[in-house]
Design an enzyme around this catalytic site. Structure first.
Site, mmCIF file in Angstrom:
data_model
loop_
_atom_site.group_PDB
_atom_site.id
_atom_site.type_symbol
_atom_site.label_atom_id
_atom_site.label_comp_id
_atom_site.label_asym_id
_atom_site.label_seq_id
_atom_site.Cartn_x
_atom_site.Cartn_y
_atom_site.Cartn_z
ATOM 1 C CD GLN A 170 4.711 2.079 -0.906
ATOM 2 O OE1 GLN A 170 5.739 2.582 -0.458
ATOM 3 N NE2 GLN A 170 4.734 1.286 -1.954
ATOM 4 C CE LYS B 120 9.418 1.496 -0.519
ATOM 5 N NZ LYS B 120 8.334 2.257 -1.167
ATOM 6 C CG ASP C 129 9.120 7.498 -3.434
ATOM 7 O OD1 ASP C 129 9.872 6.522 -3.597
ATOM 8 O OD2 ASP C 129 8.061 7.462 -2.774
HETATM 9 N N1 GUN Z 1 4.400 2.189 -5.285
HETATM 10 C C1 GUN Z 1 5.038 1.386 -6.168
HETATM 11 N N2 GUN Z 1 6.335 1.732 -6.262
HETATM 12 C C2 GUN Z 1 6.524 2.759 -5.419
HETATM 13 C C3 GUN Z 1 7.665 3.527 -5.057
HETATM 14 O O1 GUN Z 1 8.787 3.364 -5.569
HETATM 15 N N3 GUN Z 1 7.446 4.491 -4.135
HETATM 16 C C4 GUN Z 1 6.233 4.720 -3.580
HETATM 17 N N4 GUN Z 1 6.129 5.704 -2.699
HETATM 18 N N5 GUN Z 1 5.155 4.035 -3.897
HETATM 19 C C5 GUN Z 1 5.306 3.051 -4.801
#
Ligand code: GUN
Length: 293
Positions: free
Chosen positions: A97, A53, A120
């Protein structure tokens, strides 16, 4: 053999648009969108995703900072960090995350994120707006799926969609987005009776249950559209790493019956990051009251 829905092509197009708009923002307004990612603990998959990311942000001309915190971090410390990031004007996006370590309360943490910075789309506020069909920061994987369908001009209105998996991150939100686009949606999950029968009714099948190749070719209606969200490791000693990645759908048999199908990898996964980039740009625009040109 169905046509491949190529996440590489579509995510590239989304990212090119983001990069162009980021360059414009910098030129006209001297603003650089900034994403803060919070990573707690040592989960290798989470470390991989967060790194990816950050790198993608940088490729877009955006800034990204990763806050790495030890596994032993307390709830209070993380809550304070979120409050601090909420208050900083130069932080446009906040991403925690998931999953967080077991001793932490994810719900209480996510709740604290400023909805304007919720790239998110996981906060109560964003989920509420999504439910109501209002403009909002949408969760990235579901909005990536809609982008894929639209790119291939696959009609959604009036179609029978079946979603397998009811997670907060994918299953539930994609069912809402499909309903807002006038699909008739059936939700299936691990306790569903006769999954095969229900899956076989789908014009659009979204598999997001996290079980390797659980959806077989004979679950697929001839000519349907198959969206595979799964990313599962299965042992494979012919590979150097000792494993390979497969989806929730048995690709070789399903692709014989589907009209369109996403590969794994190379399908939905790539869209998640592209849509995160878009959300970070959108959050930055909202915070600075700058309309899209
Ligand atoms: N863990 C698995 N998928 C995601 C996501 O799209 N965003 C975040 N922050 N954590 C995750």
């Amino acid at each position: 053999m169905g046509e491949l829905i190529d996440g590489k092509i579509v995510s590239k197009a989304v990212k090119e648009d983001v990069a162009k708009e980021v360059a414009e923002l910098a030129e006209k307004h001297r603003i650089i969108p900034t994403l803060y990612a919070v990573l707690v603990g040592n989960d290798p998959a989470s470390q991989f995703y967060v790194k990816k990311k950050k790198k993608t942000c940088e490729k877009m001309g955006m800034e990204s900072v990763v806050h790495e915190l030890p596994e032993s971090t307390t709830q209070e410390t993380l809550e304070k960090l979120i409050a601090e990031l909420n208050s900083k004007k130069d932080v446009n996006g906040i991403l925690v995350q998931l999953p967080l370590p077991k001793h932490m309360d994810e719900y209480e943490i996510i709740k604290l994120i400023d909805p304007m910075k919720d790239v998110d789309g996981f906060t109560h506020h964003s989920i509420g707006d999504l439910y109501l069909g209002r403009d909002c920061l949408q969760p990235c994987t579901p909005s990536g799926i809609i982008r894929l369908l639209d790119h291939y001009n696959i009609p959604i209105e009036g179609k029978d969609a079946v979603v397998i998996g009811r997670s907060n991150i994918v299953g539930r939100p994609i069912s809402l987005l499909l309903q807002h686009r006038n699909a008739t949606v059936t939700m299936c999950h691990s306790r569903t009776n006769d999954l095969q029968y229900k899956a076989a009714q789908a014009d659009i099948l979204v598999a997001a249950i996290g079980r390797a190749e659980i959806v077989k070719g004979d679950y697929i209606k001839e000519g349907s559209v198959v969206i595979d969200v799964g990313i599962n490791r299965v042992e494979d000693h012919t590979k150097d790493k000792g494993y390979r990645i497969v989806g929730d759908v048995e690709f070789s048999t399903a692709s014989e019956r589907a009209s369109y199908i996403t590969p794994v990898p190379g399908g939905v996964g790539l869209m998640t990051i592209a849509c995160l980039m878009e959300n970070t740009l959108k959050a930055c625009r909202m915070q600075n009251n700058i309309q899209q040109t």
